[in-house]
Design an enzyme around this catalytic site. Structure first.
Site, PDB file in Angstrom:
ATOM      1  N   SER A  95      17.545  18.830  31.190  1.00 50.82           N
ATOM      2  CA  SER A  95      18.172  18.435  29.718  1.00 50.82           C
ATOM      3  C   SER A  95      16.908  18.850  28.587  1.00 50.82           C
ATOM      4  CB  SER A  95      18.571  17.084  29.626  1.00 50.82           C
ATOM      5  OG  SER A  95      19.766  16.656  30.211  1.00 50.82           O
ATOM      6  N   SER A 144      21.238  17.097  27.499  1.00 53.46           N
ATOM      7  CA  SER A 144      21.038  16.191  27.020  1.00 53.46           C
ATOM      8  C   SER A 144      20.898  15.774  25.977  1.00 53.46           C
ATOM      9  CB  SER A 144      21.034  15.131  27.491  1.00 53.46           C
ATOM     10  OG  SER A 144      19.725  14.713  28.646  1.00 53.46           O
ATOM     11  N   LYS A 162      14.073  10.575  21.447  1.00 53.62           N
ATOM     12  CA  LYS A 162      15.262  10.806  22.012  1.00 53.62           C
ATOM     13  C   LYS A 162      15.399   9.595  22.281  1.00 53.62           C
ATOM     14  CE  LYS A 162      17.556  12.355  26.519  1.00 53.62           C
ATOM     15  NZ  LYS A 162      18.059  13.261  27.239  1.00 53.62           N
TER      16      LYS A 162
HETATM   17  N1  GLN Z   1      23.142  18.520  32.707  1.00 48.20           N
HETATM   18  C1  GLN Z   1      22.233  17.727  33.259  1.00 48.20           C
HETATM   19  C2  GLN Z   1      23.435  16.490  33.637  1.00 48.20           C
HETATM   20  O1  GLN Z   1      24.359  16.675  33.465  1.00 48.20           O
HETATM   21  C3  GLN Z   1      21.775  17.801  32.965  1.00 48.20           C
HETATM   22  C4  GLN Z   1      21.379  15.982  32.288  1.00 48.20           C
HETATM   23  C5  GLN Z   1      18.975  15.276  31.566  1.00 48.20           C
HETATM   24  O2  GLN Z   1      18.464  16.454  32.345  1.00 48.20           O
HETATM   25  N2  GLN Z   1      19.533  14.844  31.828  1.00 48.20           N
HETATM   26  O3  GLN Z   1      23.231  15.868  34.469  1.00 48.20           O
END
Ligand code: GLN
Length: 475
Positions: free
Chosen positions: A175, A151, A76
């Site tokens: 994410s 994400s 990532k």
């Molecule tokens: N969807 C969550 C957020 O927007 C999780 C993001 C993540 O785990 N990096 O914060």
């Protein structure tokens, strides 16, 4: 070349000479090129991957290759790799080349994994749909009108579409697990303090953990075996020894599993996902496990506590991107203050700006007690209540997501609606517990979805064994 979904098969073919690492890399490079429209990769590390492949092929011949030899893996775009670009999918880090590797990158390289490129994600890992990347959205390979989740959407898609065998993501609030569910692959978030955060671009430091995406639970466990464990550069890591997760996979002892009735009753849970969960409960009982309903009447506190605390941490972590030290600097700035203001306003996307402002607000003098301190207390309560369940049960079974992958734009107008997508994943991050999403089939539109298992703190070995069993249940 055949499309591999497990390292064990690659290993067999490497040993027999049916395939080489060099050929594998060429195969994945072609796949990436042919699937460019998915926008999963921000950059392909063609030269370094080819070089690595040749070196590892030589090691295989000499019998000195590491445990991940033959694994082509993606990172990532918030995981640092020395002498390679990293941007957190943000304009603000434009042109930044990492001067060092993260601990997880070093461990992958030491085990002879081949790093094929960096994957697109929501900017600074903030999002649930990958629509927040400065470099455009990632498309879900199962239906390109739909989001891949976020994400770590690029990592999930890279694995699901066969652009590499595995990928690393980060999971602050879901994410890894949510995009894994939307794309039909396995995604794992370790116990907080299990995997080093050294060299990971921080979002919310008391939540962030790195974890793998793969097709199989076995490959996930193997990658975890390599990346987990003590690191002198991350003081939040536990010195608890890392068990041989792959050895424990075959364990088939009857388990005590709880499921949260409140999750199943939650309005908004897709009935097809609910029915699949109910069926899994029956299948697990038939396999000899005890599966019992428990109450957890705190679901409505999860998302608010998560967003108060993570935005607070983000506002502090992202203060370093000031247009002075590295990355983007506005060309329109005339003094120190306008350098900060313009660089940050032009460099950060809208969602990141929203979170920095929200976090700054909850930490501000007059509101700290009303929001941040209260959020910490709620977090403590949620952790204690979750622990009570895990004192009596080996694992908690729950949905990964309320629905299958949604269409682009479906939640964009309303951030709160988007945040509610995280309702089932943030519990593990708020409480620090390990959790995994395993593919549980497809719905009537042929879209994949996963189910989630949350385990005891540092209980990943047991959790992987149970997850493997769940993945093998079949529809
Ligand atoms: N969807 C969550 C957020 O927007 C999780 C993001 C993540 O785990 N990096 O914060």
């Amino acid at each position: 070349m055949k499309s591999y979904t497990a390292l064990a098969d690659i290993r067999t073919d490497l040993q027999s000479g049916a395939v080489t690492c060099a050929a594998l890399v060429e195969h994945y490079l072609e796949r990436i090129e042919a699937n460019k429209h998915l926008n999963a990769f921000l950059e392909v590390f063609t030269d370094s991957a080819r070089k690595q492949a040749l070196a590892i092929d030589a090691k295989i011949k000499a019998g000195t290759a590491g445990s991940l030899a033959g694994m082509v893996i993606a990172l990532k775009d918030n995981i640092c790799y020395k002498d390679h670009k990293v941007s957190a999918s943000s304009k603000i880090l434009g042109g930044f080349v990492s001067p060092y590797s993260s601990t997880v990158t070093e461990r992958l390289l030491a085990a002879d994994a081949i790093i094929i490129g960096r994957t697109n994600c929501d900017e600074f890992a903030m999002g649930s749909s990958n629509e927040n990347s400065a470099f455009g959205p990632v498309l879900n390979p199962h239906d390109t009108k739909r989001v891949p989740g976020g994400s770590s959407g690029g990592s999930a898609v890279a694995v699901a579409a066969g652009l590499c065998l595995a990928a690393l993501g980060t999971d602050t609030g879901g994410s890894i697990r949510q995009p894994a569910s939307f794309c039909g692959v396995v995604g794992f978030k370790p116990t907080y303090g299990r995997v080093s955060r050294w060299g990971i671009i921080a979002y919310a430091s008391s939540f962030d953990q790195v974890g793998p995406f793969s097709h199989t639970v076995a490959d996930n466990a193997l990658i975890m075996e390599v990346i987990a464990g003590k690191d002198e550069y991350d003081s939040t890591l536990s010195s608890e020894p890392v068990p041989a997760y792959t050895q424990a996979l075959a364990q088939r002892a009857p388990k005590r599993i709880a499921y949260l009735e409140d999750c199943l009753e939650k309005e908004g849970l897709d009935p097809e996902i609910k029915n699949r969960l109910l069926r899994i409960i029956e299948q697990l009982r038939a396999a000899g496990h005890t599966v019992e309903p428990v109450r957890f009447p705190y679901l409505d506190y999860l998302v608010p506590a998560y967003y108060v605390l993570t935005t607070a941490e983000a506002s502090s972590n992202l203060a370093r991107f000031d247009g002075i030290r590295y990355g983007y600097r506005s060309g329109n700035a005339t003094d120190l203050e306008s350098t900060y203001k313009k660089s940050r306003s032009e460099g950060f996307g809208i969602e990141v700006q929203r979170r920095i402002m929200l976090g700054t607000f909850v930490l501000s003098a007059g509101y700290y007690d009303a929001y941040y301190s209260k959020g910490q207390k709620v977090r403590r309560l949620l952790r204690d209540k979750t622990q009570v369940i895990l004192d009596q049960y080996d694992a908690i079974l729950l949905p990964t997501t309320p629905g299958v992958a949604f269409e682009f734009g479906a939640n964009s107008a309303d951030p709160i609606k988007m945040y509610l997508e995280d309702i089932f994943t943030v519990q593990a991050n708020l409480t620090g517990m390990p959790a995994i999403s395993v593919p549980a089939g497809t719905n009537s539109q042929n879209l994949p979805f996963g189910v989630q298992l949350m385990g005891k703190r540092f209980g990943e070995a047991e959790l992987f064994a149970l997850a493997k069993e769940v993945q093998e249940l079949g529809a």
